[in-house]
Write a protein that holds these residues in place. Sequence first.
Motif, PDB file in Angstrom:
ATOM      1  N   ALA A  27      58.854  72.661  14.582  1.00 33.14           N
ATOM      2  CA  ALA A  27      60.081  72.732  15.377  1.00 33.14           C
ATOM      3  C   ALA A  27      60.805  74.047  15.128  1.00 33.14           C
ATOM      4  CB  ALA A  27      60.992  71.558  15.033  1.00 33.14           C
ATOM      5  N   ASN A  28      61.129  74.743  16.221  1.00 31.93           N
ATOM      6  CA  ASN A  28      61.933  75.948  16.139  1.00 31.93           C
ATOM      7  C   ASN A  28      63.327  75.602  16.621  1.00 31.93           C
ATOM      8  OD1 ASN A  28      59.931  78.187  15.470  1.00 31.93           O
ATOM      9  ND2 ASN A  28      58.918  77.150  17.163  1.00 31.93           N
ATOM     10  N   LEU A  29      64.279  75.676  15.736  1.00 32.99           N
ATOM     11  CA  LEU A  29      65.611  75.168  16.038  1.00 32.99           C
ATOM     12  C   LEU A  29      66.663  76.225  15.783  1.00 32.99           C
ATOM     13  CD1 LEU A  29      64.893  72.051  13.922  1.00 32.99           C
ATOM     14  CD2 LEU A  29      65.013  71.977  16.379  1.00 32.99           C
ATOM     15  N   GLU A  30      67.417  76.571  16.803  1.00 33.19           N
ATOM     16  CA  GLU A  30      68.527  77.488  16.595  1.00 33.19           C
ATOM     17  C   GLU A  30      69.650  76.796  15.839  1.00 33.19           C
ATOM     18  OE1 GLU A  30      69.753  79.206  20.213  1.00 33.19           O
ATOM     19  OE2 GLU A  30      67.899  80.339  20.520  1.00 33.19           O
ATOM     20  N   ALA A  31      69.817  75.517  16.107  1.00 34.88           N
ATOM     21  CA  ALA A  31      70.826  74.734  15.397  1.00 34.88           C
ATOM     22  C   ALA A  31      70.374  73.288  15.398  1.00 34.88           C
ATOM     23  CB  ALA A  31      72.193  74.860  16.064  1.00 34.88           C
ATOM     24  N   LEU A  32      69.929  72.804  14.272  1.00 31.87           N
ATOM     25  CA  LEU A  32      69.477  71.426  14.153  1.00 31.87           C
ATOM     26  C   LEU A  32      70.692  70.517  14.063  1.00 31.87           C
ATOM     27  CD1 LEU A  32      67.318  69.274  13.713  1.00 31.87           C
ATOM     28  CD2 LEU A  32      67.324  69.843  11.296  1.00 31.87           C
ATOM     29  N   GLU A  33      70.957  69.772  15.116  1.00 31.97           N
ATOM     30  CA  GLU A  33      72.113  68.899  15.106  1.00 31.97           C
ATOM     31  C   GLU A  33      71.865  67.712  14.175  1.00 31.97           C
ATOM     32  OE1 GLU A  33      73.153  67.755  19.034  1.00 31.97           O
ATOM     33  OE2 GLU A  33      73.435  69.808  19.737  1.00 31.97           O
ATOM     34  N   LYS A  34      72.950  67.168  13.682  1.00 28.49           N
ATOM     35  CA  LYS A  34      72.848  66.058  12.748  1.00 28.49           C
ATOM     36  C   LYS A  34      72.216  64.858  13.440  1.00 28.49           C
ATOM     37  CE  LYS A  34      75.579  64.019   9.054  1.00 28.49           C
ATOM     38  NZ  LYS A  34      76.884  64.050   8.369  1.00 28.49           N
ATOM     39  N   SER A  35      71.158  64.337  12.851  1.00 32.92           N
ATOM     40  CA  SER A  35      70.466  63.201  13.449  1.00 32.92           C
ATOM     41  C   SER A  35      71.258  61.923  13.222  1.00 32.92           C
ATOM     42  CB  SER A  35      69.078  63.045  12.819  1.00 32.92           C
ATOM     43  OG  SER A  35      69.191  62.606  11.472  1.00 32.92           O
ATOM     44  N   PRO A  36      71.083  60.934  14.087  1.00 30.84           N
ATOM     45  CA  PRO A  36      71.681  59.631  13.797  1.00 30.84           C
ATOM     46  C   PRO A  36      71.090  59.071  12.500  1.00 30.84           C
ATOM     47  CG  PRO A  36      70.842  59.740  16.047  1.00 30.84           C
ATOM     48  CD  PRO A  36      70.315  60.935  15.332  1.00 30.84           C
ATOM     49  N   ARG A  37      71.864  58.265  11.817  1.00 30.01           N
ATOM     50  CA  ARG A  37      71.355  57.626  10.594  1.00 30.01           C
ATOM     51  C   ARG A  37      70.214  56.699  10.985  1.00 30.01           C
ATOM     52  NH1 ARG A  37      73.249  57.514   5.567  1.00 30.01           N
ATOM     53  NH2 ARG A  37      72.880  55.740   4.214  1.00 30.01           N
ATOM     54  N   HIS A  38      69.096  56.796  10.291  1.00 27.99           N
ATOM     55  CA  HIS A  38      67.921  56.036  10.685  1.00 27.99           C
ATOM     56  C   HIS A  38      67.010  55.850   9.466  1.00 27.99           C
ATOM     57  CE1 HIS A  38      66.608  60.229  10.756  1.00 27.99           C
ATOM     58  NE2 HIS A  38      65.371  59.789  10.635  1.00 27.99           N
ATOM     59  N   HIS A  39      65.968  55.073   9.654  1.00 29.78           N
ATOM     60  CA  HIS A  39      64.951  54.934   8.614  1.00 29.78           C
ATOM     61  C   HIS A  39      63.631  54.590   9.290  1.00 29.78           C
ATOM     62  CE1 HIS A  39      65.993  50.666   9.189  1.00 29.78           C
ATOM     63  NE2 HIS A  39      64.773  50.407   8.738  1.00 29.78           N
ATOM     64  N   HIS A  40      62.554  54.686   8.548  1.00 27.45           N
ATOM     65  CA  HIS A  40      61.231  54.327   9.035  1.00 27.45           C
ATOM     66  C   HIS A  40      60.456  53.726   7.870  1.00 27.45           C
ATOM     67  CE1 HIS A  40      61.346  58.523   7.696  1.00 27.45           C
ATOM     68  NE2 HIS A  40      62.051  58.782   8.786  1.00 27.45           N
ATOM     69  N   GLU A  41      59.484  52.900   8.187  1.00 22.38           N
ATOM     70  CA  GLU A  41      58.712  52.241   7.139  1.00 22.38           C
ATOM     71  C   GLU A  41      57.856  53.237   6.364  1.00 22.38           C
ATOM     72  OE1 GLU A  41      59.246  49.112   6.184  1.00 22.38           O
ATOM     73  OE2 GLU A  41      60.831  49.285   7.686  1.00 22.38           O
ATOM     74  N   LYS A  42      57.279  54.196   7.076  1.00 21.64           N
ATOM     75  CA  LYS A  42      56.521  55.240   6.395  1.00 21.64           C
ATOM     76  C   LYS A  42      57.479  56.198   5.692  1.00 21.64           C
ATOM     77  CE  LYS A  42      52.162  55.662   8.973  1.00 21.64           C
ATOM     78  NZ  LYS A  42      52.132  54.441   9.781  1.00 21.64           N
ATOM     79  N   ALA A  43      57.027  56.783   4.600  1.00 19.76           N
ATOM     80  CA  ALA A  43      57.783  57.852   3.958  1.00 19.76           C
ATOM     81  C   ALA A  43      57.710  59.098   4.842  1.00 19.76           C
ATOM     82  CB  ALA A  43      57.212  58.138   2.578  1.00 19.76           C
ATOM     83  N   GLN A  44      58.603  60.047   4.591  1.00 21.16           N
ATOM     84  CA  GLN A  44      58.616  61.277   5.373  1.00 21.16           C
ATOM     85  C   GLN A  44      58.636  62.481   4.440  1.00 21.16           C
ATOM     86  OE1 GLN A  44      61.994  61.787   7.978  1.00 21.16           O
ATOM     87  NE2 GLN A  44      61.002  63.386   9.180  1.00 21.16           N
TER      88      GLN A  44
END
Length: 272
Positions: A27-44
């Motif tokens: 991902a090429n991001l000029e400004a990474l906006e704050k993501s919504p709070r979330h989770h996933h079963e797999k680790a990241q």
Amino acid sequence: MHIDVRNDWLSHVDEVPRALVASNAVANLEALEKSPRHHHEKAQLLFTVRGVINCEVDDAVWIVPPQCAVWIPGGLPHTVFGSGEVECLSLFIDPPESADLPKECCTITVSAFFRHLLLRANELPELYDPDGPDGRIVSVIFDELAVAPIEDLRLPIPSDPRLKKLTDLLIAAPADRATVAQWASRVALSERSLSRLLTEEVGMSFGRWRRQLHIVLALRHLSAGETVQAVAMDLGYESASSFVTMFRKMVGKPPSRYLLERRGPVPADHGE
């Protein structure tokens, strides 16, 4: 481009029957906006190619400077945002039980060899053959992840509302050189009570905790291109040399060397 945290994408990631799933893009991001709070079963595993990524969990903010990665255990609620221009890569991992991987959220150093593995993993087909060459690449990634050095780039966030207010005040005015007693009075605490609460909640003295905050803020600004002199002044240090001394004591090396080691070239075939 945003890091995709939509529920349908996360559900898909968790349903893929493989130990590693790539987001299939750097991902090429000029400004990474704050993501919504979330989770996933797999680790990241979120690897910062360029810029600084911040990962917030309930009790801490993890800072991920260039050529580092943040490990987020499966099921842990979190939010992610960037500082300045950011380039990152995301892998979702469901490792075998035999893999000795971190049990808690942490920031790790990514070696040149590990970086090449991560970029190669980003090119794997979603349903790669776990018993073929692609599966062996994934196994080596787990081996490298298990031995990757962990960096102390965590700012503990206390749960006590008075300490949370103090956190906000310190972030809003990092150059304020008030004494511990003065800071305590601003949140209706005695100096002794403040010291006791900080020890109980974050395991640090006020001075150590504040210096850790300065490291967090400094890495954000330095990685965005600000000079050491400017950052030192913004954080309230009398000189650049006094700031560099603090940074070296906390991180183990001066800021210029620390950042230089994290600005290695990225292979041209990484997806651009």
